[in-house]
Write a protein that holds these residues in place. Structure first.
Motif, PDB file in Angstrom:
ATOM      1  N   TYR A 137       0.855  -1.222  -0.057  1.00 42.34           N
ATOM      2  CA  TYR A 137      -0.121   0.015  -0.035  1.00 42.34           C
ATOM      3  C   TYR A 137       0.902   1.196  -0.047  1.00 42.34           C
ATOM      4  O   TYR A 137       0.509   2.158  -0.689  1.00 42.34           O
ATOM      5  CB  TYR A 137      -0.965  -0.041   1.241  1.00 42.34           C
ATOM      6  N   PHE A 141       0.786   3.946  -2.860  1.00 41.43           N
ATOM      7  CA  PHE A 141       0.232   5.300  -2.437  1.00 41.43           C
ATOM      8  C   PHE A 141       1.337   6.658  -2.608  1.00 41.43           C
ATOM      9  O   PHE A 141       1.005   7.603  -3.082  1.00 41.43           O
ATOM     10  CB  PHE A 141      -0.053   5.230  -1.008  1.00 41.43           C
ATOM     11  N   TYR A 145       1.121   9.368  -5.648  1.00 43.29           N
ATOM     12  CA  TYR A 145       0.753  10.657  -5.104  1.00 43.29           C
ATOM     13  C   TYR A 145       2.067  11.558  -5.532  1.00 43.29           C
ATOM     14  O   TYR A 145       1.491  12.917  -5.985  1.00 43.29           O
ATOM     15  CB  TYR A 145       0.718  10.758  -3.634  1.00 43.29           C
ATOM     16  N   ALA A 221       2.922  12.904   0.855  1.00 42.16           N
ATOM     17  CA  ALA A 221       2.664  11.412   0.753  1.00 42.16           C
ATOM     18  C   ALA A 221       3.412  10.725   2.028  1.00 42.16           C
ATOM     19  O   ALA A 221       2.792   9.856   2.845  1.00 42.16           O
ATOM     20  CB  ALA A 221       2.871  10.725  -0.439  1.00 42.16           C
ATOM     21  N   ILE A 238      -5.226  11.311   5.395  1.00 46.58           N
ATOM     22  CA  ILE A 238      -5.532  11.809   3.874  1.00 46.58           C
ATOM     23  C   ILE A 238      -6.069  13.030   3.471  1.00 46.58           C
ATOM     24  O   ILE A 238      -6.429  13.115   2.427  1.00 46.58           O
ATOM     25  CB  ILE A 238      -5.968  10.317   3.307  1.00 46.58           C
TER      26      ILE A 238
END
Length: 337
Positions: A137, A141, A145, A221, A238
């Motif tokens: 993840y 992620f 980003y 991020a 987030i």
């Protein structure tokens, strides 16, 4: 222009004349200095070890910025750039999920993961498979980003506003939850991009360049993921990112469904379509920033709610994204003087 320090208008640009770019390098230097100083504060204040979270955020942000600098100066193939992004994200994930205690504490690797997807629901000591899933993840992620922030860096003010809002959000969350490292890192992020705004918004203007947009995406991020594994509720980590993810995601899906290449230059993002209605760069950027601020406040609200409150805030956040996406259709067109 031969040195690559002037941004020449192209199919993706919303400006009409060449503008100096690469000022993100100054932001990178300032944030690196501030981040390193923040990391050194911990032992000076008597803490038993340096905050590994702070070091990881600083190192990951610098690495992302340097990748952007290489893109500015030399240009990189999609394959090389993608590989570098994955390596940066993998390094961050490894550092945060299996980190040694520095300058004291226990020796060897420890799991610092305190996941709290919903406030009050604490989970610790994840099994190995859980850590591996979390690592996957993190890689997807963080790397995605950085690209998202680069795609969204198309108007004067938009990236500076985003950095300030994200930084202040992380600082507030750090203060409310007692995570001093997050408070300090958030303030460094906000100060770095806040200091860039006057140069970006006054004539003749200056752009961040890829060094700055990669730095922005990387720092936001990495800080977000570091906060998540430190026990901050998911929505609070987030909040500043959902508008950017929503804009880029919806635009790419729309282009693919229309049979267009997703990776070719274009001016179809929501913020660009708002500007094309006759709004100035600052006005369009402020609208995007305002929606980001609302989503961030909803995320902060999740610190004080349980499951049902968090679900309600999630629905509210998605509603903000939908409303933002509809703005180019509902906002009145303006005629510039």
């Amino acid at each position: 222009m031969k040195l690559g320090i002037m941004d020449v208008p192209n199919e993706r640009s919303s400006h009409e004349r060449p503008v100096l770019r690469g000022l993100g390098l100054a932001v990178l230097i300032a944030m690196a200095a501030g981040g390193i100083l923040a990391a050194l504060v911990y032992p000076l204040l008597g803490y038993p070890y340096v905050s590994t979270n702070t070091i990881t955020v600083v190192a990951g942000s610098i690495a992302a910025g340097l990748l952007g600098l290489a893109e500015d100066l030399r240009g990189l193939s999609v394959r090389v750039r993608s590989l570098c992004l994955l390596l940066i994200a993998s390094g961050v994930a490894a550092s945060l999920l299996w980190q040694p205690q520095l300058f004291g504490g226990s020796s060897g690797l420890v799991s610092p993961v305190f996941l709290q997807w919903v406030s009050g629901w604490l989970e610790t000591d994840l099994p190995l498979w859980g850590l591996l899933l979390l690592a996957v993840y993190a890689v997807l992620f963080i790397s995605s980003y950085i690209n998202v922030a680069n795609f969204m860096d198309g108007l004067n003010g938009i990236s500076g506003f985003h950095g300030v809002i994200a930084g202040l959000t992380f600082a507030v969350v750090g203060y409310l939850t007692g995570h001093g490292w997050l408070l300090v890192v958030g303030l460094v992020l906000a100060a770095g991009f806040g200091g860039f705004l006057p140069w970006n918004l006054t004539k003749p203007g200056a752009f961040l360049g890829d060094v700055g947009s990669y730095l922005l995406g990387g720092s936001v991020a990495v800080t977000s993921f570091a906060a998540l594994v430190a026990g901050i509720p998911f929505l609070a980590t987030i909040g500043p990112m959902v508008i950017y993810f929503g804009d880029v995601g919806a635009t790419l899906v729309k282009r693919v469904r229309a049979g267009k290449r997703w990776d070719e230059p274009h001016k179809e993002h929501v913020y660009q379509r708002i500007q094309q209605l006759g709004y100035t760069h600052v006005q369009a950027s402020a609208i995007t920033a305002g929606c980001t601020a609302v989503a961030s406040l909803l995320g902060i609200g999740s610190l004080f709610t349980g499951l049902w409150g968090t679900l309600a805030l999630l629905v509210a956040g998605l509603a903000v994204v939908v409303c933002y996406s509809l703005l180019p259709r509902v906002l009145p067109a303006r005629t510039q003087p």
